[in-house]
Design a protein around this motif. Sequence first.
Motif, PDB file in Angstrom:
ATOM      1  N   PRO A  46      21.505  -7.584   3.240  1.00  0.00           N
ATOM      2  CA  PRO A  46      20.639  -7.454   2.065  1.00  0.00           C
ATOM      3  C   PRO A  46      20.778  -6.034   1.503  1.00  0.00           C
ATOM      4  CG  PRO A  46      19.417  -8.303   3.958  1.00  0.00           C
ATOM      5  CD  PRO A  46      20.754  -7.853   4.457  1.00  0.00           C
ATOM      6  N   GLY A  47      21.178  -5.932   0.263  1.00  0.00           N
ATOM      7  CA  GLY A  47      21.373  -4.621  -0.339  1.00  0.00           C
ATOM      8  C   GLY A  47      22.152  -4.747  -1.622  1.00  0.00           C
ATOM      9  N   GLY A  48      22.493  -3.613  -2.194  1.00  0.00           N
ATOM     10  CA  GLY A  48      23.244  -3.637  -3.435  1.00  0.00           C
ATOM     11  C   GLY A  48      23.513  -2.245  -3.955  1.00  0.00           C
ATOM     12  N   LYS A  49      24.070  -2.209  -5.139  1.00  0.00           N
ATOM     13  CA  LYS A  49      24.455  -0.949  -5.760  1.00  0.00           C
ATOM     14  C   LYS A  49      23.243  -0.086  -6.073  1.00  0.00           C
ATOM     15  CE  LYS A  49      28.557  -2.950  -7.816  1.00  0.00           C
ATOM     16  NZ  LYS A  49      29.189  -3.407  -9.050  1.00  0.00           N
ATOM     17  N   VAL A  50      23.456   1.213  -5.977  1.00  0.00           N
ATOM     18  CA  VAL A  50      22.421   2.202  -6.276  1.00  0.00           C
ATOM     19  C   VAL A  50      22.392   2.420  -7.787  1.00  0.00           C
ATOM     20  CG1 VAL A  50      21.658   4.579  -5.880  1.00  0.00           C
ATOM     21  CG2 VAL A  50      22.765   3.281  -4.029  1.00  0.00           C
ATOM     22  N   ASP A  51      21.206   2.280  -8.385  1.00  0.00           N
ATOM     23  CA  ASP A  51      21.046   2.504  -9.821  1.00  0.00           C
ATOM     24  C   ASP A  51      21.018   3.998 -10.132  1.00  0.00           C
ATOM     25  OD1 ASP A  51      20.894  -0.230 -10.318  1.00  0.00           O
ATOM     26  OD2 ASP A  51      18.702  -0.259 -10.388  1.00  0.00           O
ATOM     27  N   ALA A  52      21.358   4.353 -11.356  1.00  0.00           N
ATOM     28  CA  ALA A  52      21.321   5.748 -11.801  1.00  0.00           C
ATOM     29  C   ALA A  52      19.919   6.326 -11.588  1.00  0.00           C
ATOM     30  CB  ALA A  52      21.715   5.836 -13.267  1.00  0.00           C
ATOM     31  N   GLY A  53      19.864   7.512 -11.027  1.00  0.00           N
ATOM     32  CA  GLY A  53      18.590   8.189 -10.807  1.00  0.00           C
ATOM     33  C   GLY A  53      17.840   7.729  -9.572  1.00  0.00           C
ATOM     34  N   GLU A  54      18.391   6.815  -8.834  1.00  0.00           N
ATOM     35  CA  GLU A  54      17.736   6.236  -7.658  1.00  0.00           C
ATOM     36  C   GLU A  54      18.313   6.874  -6.391  1.00  0.00           C
ATOM     37  OE1 GLU A  54      16.549   1.621  -7.158  1.00  0.00           O
ATOM     38  OE2 GLU A  54      18.689   1.995  -7.134  1.00  0.00           O
ATOM     39  N   THR A  55      17.458   7.151  -5.412  1.00  0.00           N
ATOM     40  CA  THR A  55      17.957   7.621  -4.122  1.00  0.00           C
ATOM     41  C   THR A  55      18.451   6.422  -3.313  1.00  0.00           C
ATOM     42  OG1 THR A  55      15.862   7.384  -2.942  1.00  0.00           O
ATOM     43  CG2 THR A  55      16.238   9.495  -4.105  1.00  0.00           C
ATOM     44  N   LEU A  56      19.185   6.691  -2.268  1.00  0.00           N
ATOM     45  CA  LEU A  56      19.669   5.613  -1.403  1.00  0.00           C
ATOM     46  C   LEU A  56      18.509   4.817  -0.807  1.00  0.00           C
ATOM     47  CD1 LEU A  56      22.579   7.491   0.381  1.00  0.00           C
ATOM     48  CD2 LEU A  56      22.816   5.509  -1.132  1.00  0.00           C
ATOM     49  N   VAL A  57      17.493   5.497  -0.329  1.00  0.00           N
ATOM     50  CA  VAL A  57      16.363   4.788   0.286  1.00  0.00           C
ATOM     51  C   VAL A  57      15.589   3.981  -0.759  1.00  0.00           C
ATOM     52  CG1 VAL A  57      14.638   6.656   0.208  1.00  0.00           C
ATOM     53  CG2 VAL A  57      14.543   4.938   2.031  1.00  0.00           C
ATOM     54  N   GLU A  58      15.445   4.506  -1.974  1.00  0.00           N
ATOM     55  CA  GLU A  58      14.792   3.743  -3.045  1.00  0.00           C
ATOM     56  C   GLU A  58      15.591   2.481  -3.368  1.00  0.00           C
ATOM     57  OE1 GLU A  58      12.665   7.465  -5.448  1.00  0.00           O
ATOM     58  OE2 GLU A  58      14.672   6.789  -6.024  1.00  0.00           O
ATOM     59  N   ALA A  59      16.908   2.614  -3.394  1.00  0.00           N
ATOM     60  CA  ALA A  59      17.761   1.455  -3.669  1.00  0.00           C
ATOM     61  C   ALA A  59      17.636   0.418  -2.553  1.00  0.00           C
ATOM     62  CB  ALA A  59      19.212   1.881  -3.831  1.00  0.00           C
ATOM     63  N   ALA A  60      17.594   0.866  -1.313  1.00  0.00           N
ATOM     64  CA  ALA A  60      17.449  -0.064  -0.180  1.00  0.00           C
ATOM     65  C   ALA A  60      16.125  -0.820  -0.281  1.00  0.00           C
ATOM     66  CB  ALA A  60      17.543   0.690   1.142  1.00  0.00           C
ATOM     67  N   GLN A  61      15.057  -0.110  -0.598  1.00  0.00           N
ATOM     68  CA  GLN A  61      13.745  -0.752  -0.747  1.00  0.00           C
ATOM     69  C   GLN A  61      13.753  -1.746  -1.914  1.00  0.00           C
ATOM     70  OE1 GLN A  61      11.065  -0.804   1.086  1.00  0.00           O
ATOM     71  NE2 GLN A  61      10.543   1.180   1.925  1.00  0.00           N
ATOM     72  N   ARG A  62      14.301  -1.350  -3.041  1.00  0.00           N
ATOM     73  CA  ARG A  62      14.347  -2.231  -4.220  1.00  0.00           C
ATOM     74  C   ARG A  62      15.170  -3.483  -3.922  1.00  0.00           C
ATOM     75  NH1 ARG A  62      18.262  -2.912  -7.385  1.00  0.00           N
ATOM     76  NH2 ARG A  62      19.262  -0.894  -7.013  1.00  0.00           N
ATOM     77  N   GLU A  63      16.351  -3.298  -3.376  1.00  0.00           N
ATOM     78  CA  GLU A  63      17.219  -4.438  -3.074  1.00  0.00           C
ATOM     79  C   GLU A  63      16.582  -5.365  -2.043  1.00  0.00           C
ATOM     80  OE1 GLU A  63      19.966  -5.589  -4.384  1.00  0.00           O
ATOM     81  OE2 GLU A  63      20.503  -3.952  -5.720  1.00  0.00           O
ATOM     82  N   SER A  64      15.872  -4.796  -1.094  1.00  0.00           N
ATOM     83  CA  SER A  64      15.179  -5.609  -0.089  1.00  0.00           C
ATOM     84  C   SER A  64      14.128  -6.498  -0.750  1.00  0.00           C
ATOM     85  CB  SER A  64      14.542  -4.690   0.958  1.00  0.00           C
ATOM     86  OG  SER A  64      13.893  -5.432   1.944  1.00  0.00           O
ATOM     87  N   ARG A  65      13.369  -5.925  -1.688  1.00  0.00           N
ATOM     88  CA  ARG A  65      12.369  -6.720  -2.413  1.00  0.00           C
ATOM     89  C   ARG A  65      13.044  -7.784  -3.285  1.00  0.00           C
ATOM     90  NH1 ARG A  65      10.108  -1.651  -2.560  1.00  0.00           N
ATOM     91  NH2 ARG A  65      10.977  -1.191  -4.604  1.00  0.00           N
ATOM     92  N   GLU A  66      14.128  -7.389  -3.974  1.00  0.00           N
ATOM     93  CA  GLU A  66      14.805  -8.313  -4.882  1.00  0.00           C
ATOM     94  C   GLU A  66      15.506  -9.463  -4.163  1.00  0.00           C
ATOM     95  OE1 GLU A  66      15.841  -5.073  -8.405  1.00  0.00           O
ATOM     96  OE2 GLU A  66      17.475  -6.027  -7.307  1.00  0.00           O
TER      97      GLU A  66
END
Length: 147
Positions: A46-66
């Motif tokens: 579960p995961g995905g590409k990091v969006d502009a302005g996003e930290t790695l941990v923020e991206a992991a949390q977002r992708e986990s929710r999505e």
Amino acid sequence: MTSDATPTDTTRLTTLPDIIVAAVAIIRDRRVLMVTARGRDVVFMPGGKVDAGETLVEAAQRESREEISVGLEPHTVREAFTVVTQAHGEPEGRMVRMTMFTGVPDAEPRPAAEVSALHWISSAELHRCPPAGAEVVRRLAASGLID
């Protein structure tokens, strides 16, 4: 150089940028959670590409929710390791740089967005994984976290 000589093919010399990905390793009963995306034949972290302005941990949390409908309890989130390998389904030489995070989910994981199913896998199922996922599974097994 003769008139019939061809110029150097510079497309072979072009380096494709790495695909930067953040993903989560949720472990339960010595298995790690992976997902099947609609229309895909392999299981992914579960995961995905990091969006502009996003930290790695923020991206992991977002992708986990999505993807699996959970966040990670903030005080449990830890960066585990980064895998760099050939990106699945991409031209030769296109690498994925996947940073893995561990943590305790704040709910029961369930498929969301483009995810059609969840799978709890062990190292016996490496054949189902693309290169980056296979490396994650190998590292988790070598660390004694999964079978």
